[in-house]
Design a protein around this motif. Structure first.
Motif, mmCIF file in Angstrom:
data_model
loop_
_atom_site.group_PDB
_atom_site.id
_atom_site.type_symbol
_atom_site.label_atom_id
_atom_site.label_comp_id
_atom_site.label_asym_id
_atom_site.label_seq_id
_atom_site.Cartn_x
_atom_site.Cartn_y
_atom_site.Cartn_z
ATOM 1 N N ARG A 70 0.839 -1.184 0.000
ATOM 2 C CA ARG A 70 0.000 0.000 0.000
ATOM 3 C C ARG A 70 0.884 1.248 0.000
ATOM 4 N N ARG A 71 0.396 2.323 -0.574
ATOM 5 C CA ARG A 71 1.151 3.565 -0.607
ATOM 6 C C ARG A 71 1.006 4.278 0.738
ATOM 7 N N VAL A 84 -1.492 -0.749 -3.829
ATOM 8 C CA VAL A 84 -0.677 -0.694 -5.050
ATOM 9 C C VAL A 84 -0.170 -2.076 -5.452
ATOM 10 N N ARG A 87 3.753 -3.318 -6.650
ATOM 11 C CA ARG A 87 4.493 -2.242 -7.315
ATOM 12 C C ARG A 87 5.868 -2.051 -6.707
ATOM 13 N N TYR A 88 5.951 -2.009 -5.386
ATOM 14 C CA TYR A 88 7.241 -1.778 -4.739
ATOM 15 C C TYR A 88 8.143 -3.008 -4.835
ATOM 16 N N GLN A 90 8.205 -5.044 -7.437
ATOM 17 C CA GLN A 90 8.731 -4.951 -8.790
ATOM 18 C C GLN A 90 9.789 -3.853 -8.902
ATOM 19 N N LYS A 91 9.590 -2.794 -8.139
ATOM 20 C CA LYS A 91 10.521 -1.657 -8.193
ATOM 21 C C LYS A 91 11.908 -2.047 -7.709
ATOM 22 N N SER A 296 7.235 2.652 2.313
ATOM 23 C CA SER A 296 6.642 1.492 1.644
ATOM 24 C C SER A 296 7.694 0.710 0.870
ATOM 25 N N TYR A 297 8.564 1.410 0.185
ATOM 26 C CA TYR A 297 9.633 0.756 -0.570
ATOM 27 C C TYR A 297 10.588 0.035 0.367
#
Length: 329
Positions: A70-71, A84, A87-88, A90-91, A296-297
């Motif tokens: 989540r963001r 999200v 997403r993080y 994958q980042k 989050s990241y």
């Protein structure tokens, strides 16, 4: 005058059959947990503080892992504002900087297992052969002392020793060499870190192994001497097998923290000039999460690190149980 009653005849048993016997009664029953707690409540009360500590600082914070998906924005919801997904994840999987710090962490973890982990075992085996009690206690005391020093003091001593005007460079200069700026060269960081780890932890790590050595049956040594075994053969065939369960347990625990190399020591010892070899996952998370406020990241990377640690512990435990026959559970 008393008369004795005639003996009673036993019932006839058919040929080929056995008399029926009642199954043996169990003499001991496991007491209910509630009754056991009421009886030994003083002992169980000692578990309250450790359990509360684990609950508050270990289990409840696990709920915060949700912000890896989540963001999270400062001032918003504790569990993030919007979903999200991956997403993080994958980042950081596509981030070259992450894989660089991951490789640095893996290299330091491997070096710690290969160099740091066996050192307490070797020192315990050497102390076990010492017959002078005063010398054995002296060596133990001297080797234990670095463990009680704070990380700040240890890093300060390392920097003083390897600085341009330190003891190491003074020796190099006296031998005709040129001073080496160890602190500012990335190639020397791993050597400094592993050396300081050995110096700080080797003495304290021998305590468990020395305690395990006291449990080895002395009759095995006598039997091996009768068979003509020398001291090295006794160590290999008697001593090491006797402390193998302790070695396996500590090895599995060390593998579980494979990616959790010393954050405090590296944070104090490294600098931007040594990032190429010194930057690890823990320091990278510190900069990304607390300095850059990208929580989050950082949480996604930390969750990835924890999953890898769990897989390594389960794999090491299963492999140890299959190969050696000894495991943590």
């Amino acid at each position: 005058m008393t008369t004795s009653s005639p003996p009673q005849e036993l019932p006839a048993v058919a040929e080929g059959t056995r008399p029926r016997t009642s199954p043996p009664r169990r003499t001991s029953r496991r007491r209910p947990l509630g009754r056991d707690i009421r009886k030994d409540w003083r002992l169980y009360s000692l578990l309250v503080i450790p359990l509360v500590y684990l609950l508050i600082f270990k289990y409840i914070p696990m709920a915060g892992n949700i912000i890896a998906f989540r963001r999270f924005r400062a001032g918003g919801s504790m569990f993030g504002d919007e979903w999200v997904g991956l997403r993080y994840v994958q980042k950081f999987l596509e981030d070259p900087a992450f894989w660089k710090v991951f490789s640095n962490t893996a290299i330091l973890g491997v070096l710690s297992l290969i160099i740091v982990f066996p050192m307490p075992i070797i020192l315990a085996l050497l102390l076990n052969e010492v017959r002078k009690t005063w010398f054995k206690r002296f060596v133990q005391t001297v080797s234990y002392l670095p463990h009680f020093m704070s990380i700040v003091i240890v890093v300060g001593m390392v920097m003083q020793l390897v600085s341009l005007n330190g003891t190491v460079n003074s020796v190099i200069t006296a031998l005709g060499g040129d001073p080496v700026n160890f602190i500012a060269q990335a190639g020397w960081f791993r050597t400094l870190y592993i050396s300081s780890e050995v110096w700080q932890t080797v003495g304290w790590g021998t305590i468990l192994y020395l305690a395990a050595l006291t449990q080895v049956d002395t009759q095995l040594y006598e039997a091996s001497r009768i068979d003509g075994a020398n001291r090295l053969q006794q160590t290999w065939h008697v001593t090491l097998p006797g402390i193998t369960p302790t070695m396996i347990t500590l090895l599995i625990l060390n593998i579980g923290t494979f990616l959790s190399v010393g954050f405090e020591k590296i944070l104090l010892l490294y600098n931007p000039l040594t990032y190429d070899t010194a930057d690890v996952i823990a320091t990278y998370l510190f900069r990304v999460g607390l300095v850059s406020n990208n929580f989050s990241y950082a949480t996604a990377i930390g969750l990835f690190e924890a999953i890898i640690g769990l897989v390594l512990v389960l794999g090491a435990n299963a492999l140890s149980r299959r190969v050696v026959g000894s495991s943590l559970w």
